[in-house]
Design an enzyme around this catalytic site. Structure first.
Site, PDB file in Angstrom:
ATOM      1  N   GLU A 151       6.129 -11.396   7.125  1.00 16.90           N
ATOM      2  CA  GLU A 151       5.581 -12.146   8.263  1.00 16.90           C
ATOM      3  C   GLU A 151       5.041 -11.225   9.346  1.00 16.90           C
ATOM      4  OE1 GLU A 151       8.624 -14.751   9.707  1.00 16.90           O
ATOM      5  OE2 GLU A 151       8.046 -16.360   8.339  1.00 16.90           O
ATOM      6  N   ASP A 164       2.697  -9.118   9.138  1.00 18.77           N
ATOM      7  CA  ASP A 164       1.240  -9.283   9.061  1.00 18.77           C
ATOM      8  C   ASP A 164       0.964 -10.783   8.984  1.00 18.77           C
ATOM      9  OD1 ASP A 164       0.367  -6.431   8.862  1.00 18.77           O
ATOM     10  OD2 ASP A 164       1.663  -6.508   7.110  1.00 18.77           O
ATOM     11  N   SER A 190       6.998  -0.586  10.014  1.00 22.83           N
ATOM     12  CA  SER A 190       5.609  -0.473   9.565  1.00 22.83           C
ATOM     13  C   SER A 190       5.398   0.940   9.041  1.00 22.83           C
ATOM     14  CB  SER A 190       4.661  -0.726  10.739  1.00 22.83           C
ATOM     15  OG  SER A 190       3.369  -0.250  10.436  1.00 22.83           O
ATOM     16  N   HIS A 225       9.101   1.066   3.205  1.00 23.39           N
ATOM     17  CA  HIS A 225      10.230   1.069   4.137  1.00 23.39           C
ATOM     18  C   HIS A 225      11.074  -0.171   3.851  1.00 23.39           C
ATOM     19  CE1 HIS A 225       7.867  -1.932   6.225  1.00 23.39           C
ATOM     20  NE2 HIS A 225       6.867  -1.073   6.340  1.00 23.39           N
ATOM     21  N   MET A 253       0.846  -1.194   0.000  1.00 25.34           N
ATOM     22  CA  MET A 253       0.000   0.000   0.000  1.00 25.34           C
ATOM     23  C   MET A 253       0.884   1.247   0.000  1.00 25.34           C
ATOM     24  SD  MET A 253      -3.418  -0.977   2.074  1.00 25.34           S
ATOM     25  CE  MET A 253      -2.814  -0.746   3.727  1.00 25.34           C
ATOM     26  N   HIS A 287       9.402  -3.538   3.067  1.00 24.49           N
ATOM     27  CA  HIS A 287       8.928  -3.748   1.686  1.00 24.49           C
ATOM     28  C   HIS A 287      10.099  -4.040   0.753  1.00 24.49           C
ATOM     29  CE1 HIS A 287       5.711  -0.903   3.268  1.00 24.49           C
ATOM     30  NE2 HIS A 287       5.003  -1.946   2.881  1.00 24.49           N
TER      31      HIS A 287
HETATM   32  O1  PAF Z   1      -0.027  -5.710   3.593  1.00 19.20           O
HETATM   33  C1  PAF Z   1      -0.479  -4.798   2.873  1.00 19.20           C
HETATM   34  O2  PAF Z   1       0.145  -3.764   2.626  1.00 19.20           O
HETATM   35  C2  PAF Z   1      -1.867  -4.957   2.276  1.00 19.20           C
HETATM   36  O3  PAF Z   1      -2.741  -5.590   3.163  1.00 19.20           O
HETATM   37  C3  PAF Z   1      -1.864  -5.667   0.906  1.00 19.20           C
HETATM   38  C4  PAF Z   1      -1.385  -7.091   1.020  1.00 19.20           C
HETATM   39  C5  PAF Z   1      -0.984  -4.898  -0.070  1.00 19.20           C
HETATM   40  C6  PAF Z   1      -3.285  -5.699   0.329  1.00 19.20           C
HETATM   41  O4  PAF Z   1      -3.790  -4.429   0.148  1.00 19.20           O
END
Ligand code: PAF
Length: 290
Positions: A160, A162, A197, A46, A42, A49
């Site tokens: 992991e 999430d 996050s 950071h 989304m 990702h």
């Molecule tokens: O983890 C996230 O950023 C979101 O939940 C995702 C997997 C991109 C779905 O919108």
């Protein structure tokens, strides 16, 4: 330099906004014999990702990152409007990391017209964040299904951090026989242990200092239950310590089976210590292996 119109011959990041362009660009790489790794995000990227992009590169995949703040996974009182957005900054980070395609669609491109279809994963969404964020996992499962079908990757990478989301997506792919490998990647942490996050930027310096306690208490629980303590006793003690340390609310702090996410009283196989806590306006989630 003149563009060749063939992304496989170029270096750098191709920015695509439509499903048609995404498919055309992915197809060019496939035609050149390359595999594809999707990194759904989304935005507000950071190091966590970026580690997913690196995971794709390490497997030899062409990394495709999607950036879409998905409205259907936010509840009415959640932070959809305030969710951090920094498209240009994200593109720069992706280019530096070696990502080759970024898919940054509009809401209408993702959800054209009236949508009558959703994806629901039951059971493992009954606990933890499920009841606290009604509709959240349905929004996630639906948008991830769409992203997978749009990009048709070989693999997709999720953090992991999430953990419940990762299990929901693994289960969805398994149950719907989707032809994608789902790769869970380790949580990337700040030097003091706080899980990275996009929402960490909501914290003020005092809250940020308190936040480090979450990782410490997760570790205390993991150590205790591995040594044979009851999960109820270990998590009760840790919850008390978190509240004493400045956290405002413990939404849950529990030990669950690593796959089914069923709560455990004693640990005898793969398990996770998992928590959601409130600190000021920030909701933090984290988990570690027990
Ligand atoms: O983890 C996230 O950023 C979101 O939940 C995702 C997997 C991109 C779905 O919108």
């Amino acid at each position: 330099m003149k563009s060749s119109n063939d992304p496989t011959l170029e270096q750098g990041l191709a920015v695509v906004r439509t499903v048609a362009d995404l498919r055309r660009t992915v197809a060019a790489f496939r035609k050149a014999g390359r595999t594809v790794g999707l990194v759904p995000t989304m935005g507000a990227l950071h190091e966590g990702h970026i580690s997913l992009v690196k995971g794709a590169l390490e497997r030899g995949d062409i990394p495709v990152t999607s950036i879409f703040v998905n409205p259907t996974q936010f509840g009415p009182n959640e932070d959809f409007a305030a969710y951090p957005r920094d498209e240009q900054g994200d593109f720069d980070k992706l280019r530096d990391a070696g990502c080759r395609i970024v898919f940054a669609p509009s809401k209408d491109e993702m959800y054209p017209g009236q949508q009558l279809t959703t994806v629901t994963v039951t059971g493992i969404t009954d606990g933890l964040c499920g009841p606290l964020r009604p509709g959240h996992f349905q929004g996630v499962a639906t948008v991830v299904s769409k992203l997978l079908l749009m990009a048709m990757p070989d693999r997709a990478f999720f953090g992991e951090k999430d953990y419940q989301q990762l299990q929901v997506i693994k289960r969805m792919v398994r149950d719907l026989s989707m032809p994608f490998e789902i790769v869970g990647m380790p949580t990337v942490r700040e030097a003091d242990g706080l899980a990275m996050s996009s929402r960490n930027r909501y914290m003020n310096p005092t809250e940020r200092a308190v936040a480090t306690g979450l990782y410490r208490e997760l570790n205390a629980v993991a150590k205790a239950v591995r040594a044979g303590a009851s999960c109820t006793a270990a998590t009760a003690e840790a919850s008390k310590a978190l509240l004493a340390g400045g956290f405002d609310k413990i939404e849950y702090l529990t030990v669950v089976d690593a796959e089914s996410l069923e709560p455990l009283e004693k640990v005898s196989g793969p398990a996770r210590v998992i928590a959601a806590v409130r600190l000021g306006r920030t909701r933090l989630i984290d988990n570690i292996a027990a």
